[in-house]
Design a protein around this motif. Structure first.
Motif, PDB file in Angstrom:
ATOM      1  N   GLN A   3       1.004  -1.269   0.279  1.00  0.00           N
ATOM      2  CA  GLN A   3      -0.595  -0.339   0.202  1.00  0.00           C
ATOM      3  C   GLN A   3       1.137   0.885   0.119  1.00  0.00           C
ATOM      4  OE1 GLN A   3      -2.088  -1.059   3.540  1.00  0.00           O
ATOM      5  NE2 GLN A   3      -3.741  -2.108   2.136  1.00  0.00           N
ATOM      6  N   ASN A   4       0.925   2.192  -0.589  1.00  0.00           N
ATOM      7  CA  ASN A   4       1.687   3.581  -0.874  1.00  0.00           C
ATOM      8  C   ASN A   4       0.694   4.607  -1.312  1.00  0.00           C
ATOM      9  OD1 ASN A   4       4.001   2.344  -0.134  1.00  0.00           O
ATOM     10  ND2 ASN A   4       4.355   1.554  -3.032  1.00  0.00           N
ATOM     11  N   THR A   5       0.987   5.880  -1.084  1.00  0.00           N
ATOM     12  CA  THR A   5       0.221   7.192  -1.434  1.00  0.00           C
ATOM     13  C   THR A   5       0.660   7.674  -2.823  1.00  0.00           C
ATOM     14  OG1 THR A   5      -0.428   7.474   0.814  1.00  0.00           O
ATOM     15  CG2 THR A   5      -0.474   9.503  -0.635  1.00  0.00           C
ATOM     16  N   VAL A   6       0.633   7.830  -4.334  1.00  0.00           N
ATOM     17  CA  VAL A   6       1.159   8.225  -4.620  1.00  0.00           C
ATOM     18  C   VAL A   6      -0.105   9.738  -5.153  1.00  0.00           C
ATOM     19  CG1 VAL A   6       2.084   7.663  -7.473  1.00  0.00           C
ATOM     20  CG2 VAL A   6       1.301   6.298  -5.967  1.00  0.00           C
ATOM     21  N   THR A   7       0.896  10.420  -5.761  1.00  0.00           N
ATOM     22  CA  THR A   7       0.712  12.461  -6.242  1.00  0.00           C
ATOM     23  C   THR A   7       1.203  11.685  -7.519  1.00  0.00           C
ATOM     24  OG1 THR A   7       1.737  12.786  -4.412  1.00  0.00           O
ATOM     25  CG2 THR A   7       0.821  14.351  -6.131  1.00  0.00           C
ATOM     26  N   PRO A   8      -0.272  12.267  -8.101  1.00  0.00           N
ATOM     27  CA  PRO A   8      -0.130  12.065  -9.621  1.00  0.00           C
ATOM     28  C   PRO A   8      -0.002  13.081 -10.643  1.00  0.00           C
ATOM     29  CG  PRO A   8      -2.685  11.675  -9.528  1.00  0.00           C
ATOM     30  CD  PRO A   8      -1.719  11.842  -8.026  1.00  0.00           C
ATOM     31  N   SER A   9       0.626  13.345 -11.786  1.00  0.00           N
ATOM     32  CA  SER A   9       0.619  13.824 -12.365  1.00  0.00           C
ATOM     33  C   SER A   9      -0.103  14.562 -13.616  1.00  0.00           C
ATOM     34  CB  SER A   9       1.954  14.938 -12.789  1.00  0.00           C
ATOM     35  OG  SER A   9       2.274  15.619 -13.628  1.00  0.00           O
ATOM     36  N   SER A  10      -0.981  15.676 -13.765  1.00  0.00           N
ATOM     37  CA  SER A  10      -1.992  15.368 -14.989  1.00  0.00           C
ATOM     38  C   SER A  10      -3.425  14.021 -14.413  1.00  0.00           C
ATOM     39  CB  SER A  10      -1.463  16.104 -16.003  1.00  0.00           C
ATOM     40  OG  SER A  10      -0.537  17.073 -16.713  1.00  0.00           O
ATOM     41  N   GLY A  11      -2.673  13.635 -13.677  1.00  0.00           N
ATOM     42  CA  GLY A  11      -3.979  12.616 -13.686  1.00  0.00           C
ATOM     43  C   GLY A  11      -3.375  11.911 -14.082  1.00  0.00           C
ATOM     44  N   VAL A  12      -1.982  11.564 -13.765  1.00  0.00           N
ATOM     45  CA  VAL A  12      -1.444  10.113 -14.400  1.00  0.00           C
ATOM     46  C   VAL A  12      -0.150   9.684 -13.477  1.00  0.00           C
ATOM     47  CG1 VAL A  12      -0.256   9.302 -16.737  1.00  0.00           C
ATOM     48  CG2 VAL A  12      -1.968  10.702 -17.216  1.00  0.00           C
ATOM     49  N   ALA A  13       0.250   8.187 -13.048  1.00  0.00           N
ATOM     50  CA  ALA A  13       0.458   8.406 -11.973  1.00  0.00           C
ATOM     51  C   ALA A  13       1.673   6.958 -12.311  1.00  0.00           C
ATOM     52  CB  ALA A  13       0.670   7.983 -10.711  1.00  0.00           C
TER      53      ALA A  13
END
Length: 190
Positions: free
Chosen positions: A46-56
């Motif tokens: 389980q991880n937290t991800v920050t997308p860029s322009s809705g893409v990760a």
């Protein structure tokens, strides 16, 4: 069980001491097979991800998504998995409510809110490790490793009768391990 003990067990079961190089391949293929078939607690991440322009980016060694969510508590939103072709149905702004997977994670509608991902990953390859190397999966599921490697060894030696026996054992072990993992994550009701 250590890596050296696993190699010795495979050689002993095959009744062959001349397959040192091949046994390394059997273990590598066994790990690939286990990674595809078993959804073990030890492979859940389980991880937290920050997308860029809705893409990760998909995580390294990604095997299978369990869920993607945003927020927490009362504002928790579990995103719906949809096919890529559904992308136009979600507009271009607002909170993400869905996602699709391709070579990356695509949020629908696209935004840059942190997402929590819950997924399975393929085990890190053990083949080629030092003799005393081990890992929780190999220790907890020794017979899973042995049965999968013996399937590969039986195929190599073209012993299809033995392959069938090892495949039955392997399938039973995978089913048992997957059932235990699913039960561990199923909320208990009182």
């Amino acid at each position: 069980m250590t890596y050296d003990e696993l190699k010795a067990e495979i050689a002993g079961n095959l009744h062959r001491s001349d397959l040192t190089t091949e046994i390394l391949r059997f273990i590598t293929k066994a790990e690939q097979r286990i990674g595809c078939d078993a959804r073990l607690l030890e492979n859940r991440v389980q991880n937290t991800v920050t997308p860029s322009s809705g893409v990760a980016a998909l995580p390294t060694r990604f095997a299978e998504m369990r869920r993607i969510s945003t927020g927490s508590g009362a504002s928790l939103v579990i995103l719906e998995a949809v096919p890529a072709s559904a992308g136009n149905n979600y507009g271009t702004s607002g909170k993400s409510v869905a996602y699709y997977l391709s070579d990356k994670i695509y949020l629908l509608p696209a935004n840059d809110t942190d997402i929590d991902i819950d997924y399975y990953e393929y085990p890190e390859p053990l083949a080629g490790s030092a003799g005393s190397a081990t890992r929780p999966i190999m220790t907890r599921y020794e017979s899973l490793y042995i049965n999968a490697a013996m399937m590969e060894g039986s195929l190599f030696m073209q012993d299809f009768e033995a392959y069938g026996i090892w495949a039955q054992r392997y399938t039973a072990e995978v089913n048992q391990a997957n059932k235990a993992a699913a039960e561990a994550y199923t909320p208990k009701t009182t």
